[in-house]
Design an enzyme around this catalytic site. Sequence first.
Site, PDB file in Angstrom:
ATOM      1  CB  SER A 234      -0.917  -0.016   1.219  1.00  0.00           C
ATOM      2  OG  SER A 234      -0.524   0.968   2.143  1.00  0.00           O
ATOM      3  CE  LYS A 235      -2.364   6.364  -2.786  1.00  0.00           C
ATOM      4  NZ  LYS A 235      -2.926   6.756  -4.044  1.00  0.00           N
ATOM      5  NE  ARG A 236      -3.631   6.363   2.542  1.00  0.00           N
ATOM      6  CZ  ARG A 236      -4.182   5.597   1.607  1.00  0.00           C
ATOM      7  NH1 ARG A 236      -4.085   4.295   1.672  1.00  0.00           N
ATOM      8  NH2 ARG A 236      -4.825   6.133   0.604  1.00  0.00           N
ATOM      9  NE  ARG A 237       1.125  -2.025   4.882  1.00  0.00           N
ATOM     10  CZ  ARG A 237      -0.126  -2.450   4.736  1.00  0.00           C
ATOM     11  NH1 ARG A 237      -0.986  -2.358   5.713  1.00  0.00           N
ATOM     12  NH2 ARG A 237      -0.517  -2.979   3.589  1.00  0.00           N
TER      13      ARG A 237
END
Length: 469
Positions: A234-237
């Site tokens: 995920s781009k957040r993590r």
Amino acid sequence: MTVRVRFAPSPTGMFHVGGARSALQNWIFAKQQGGVFVLRIEDTDAARNRPEWTEGILSALDWIGIARGSYEGPYFQSSYAGEHRAAAQRLYEGGRAYYCDCTREDVQARTGPQQRGYDGFCRDRGLEPGEGRALRFRTPDEGETVVVDLVRGEPTFENKLIEDFVIARGDGSPVFLLANVVDDMSMGITHVIRAEEHLPNTPKQQLLWDALGVKPPIWAHVPVVVNEKRQKLSKRRDKVALEAYRDEGYLADAMRNYLMLLGWAPSGDREIVPWSVIEEEFRLDEVNPSPAFFDEKKLRAFNGDYIRALPVEDFVEACRPWLTGTETIAPPPWQPDEFDPAAFAAVAPLAQTRIAVLSEIVPNVDFLFLADPLIDEAAWTKAMKEGAADLLDAAIVAFEALESWDAESLKATLEAVGAERGLKLGKAQAPVRVAVTGRTVGLPLFESLEVLGRDRTLTRLRAARVRLV
Ligand code: GLU
């Protein structure tokens, strides 16, 4: 029939490595089949799209070898809004879709909070189109939808379990599911190769193909890409942007080789293979459907192998963006006129065997181009223990007396200085290295001193000695 595939990213963020993997698989499949690769930018989410993301996709594709001008497109989904609406209208007029004015709360009040999906309340109410009324597809009550999928066999879905799903919103705008099908249809797409996360959409989309009277494509849902905790990247993590890897100094060849190994392997016991072998051997029906682990450590090791395999001139050339800085790569700590190409060429072969990503070139060579080395204080404390001052004094005297300033003589000299103090060469090197390069690790010391030259080496040793007083 000519094979036509498409890659259909949404320009809503940095270009994801999983997307790059799907793009490459489409690209190779088209090439193997003598087919056409179409690029379609799915830009209908006006709130999340940005033109720079589209540019990012085009340049990232270019970087991994899908060059502008060598494919059909880019087409932009937003240009086909008329076709999407016309298809929705056709489904309505043919009785395959109906208007619905239920709110989510209405549905839940009838079905209870446990049940998911629409209960078909408006199916036979004969509502006319109107503001706030969504258009729903009337799914068949019986039968099953069999998806022919090159990776997954024939996943089969019972039609009665597929809800009457929305195809156009209350404001009349068609949803992704429909727009995506209509575009694939009008672009003559024969094979849809995309990520597994779209599999739940597929029976619905296939019903739309049938209802619009066109033979559905063959599907291939390639595995989701996960991190070491088996979570979807995920781009957040996670670090997912292809551009981030590019700017860190991954080679495009290493990257695309690695991406193709997510769920597949070439013949024999090999992983690092020329692109031509991948293009020849890759088969969609050999792709493992289970989630594919994106192992950054392995990618790094891969990249190191690719770097070492470069002819040294190519390595020098490949380092250039980090030696100068670019729009997206930070400039190095030295000024442009401090850079000395000959000194760089002299140490490049030493660096080439030691770095795993190209950005690491900078901390390895900055001591050559800066007037004073960037001293890492932790390294200083570690190296400048008791005895360091005495060792530096002796090294300065011995180096001053050297006739020939070359790596071999420097090594023999420091070895002798160390031995007189009961120190092995490694121990004797540490204060010299930190004084000259600022760090405890780096390129082989004596070659570094040779390239740095007598005057600059002695100046730095004396400066360190002063600091130790
Ligand atoms: N625009 C969709 C996405 O980026 C692609 C859908 C598809 O490949 O069919 O996920």
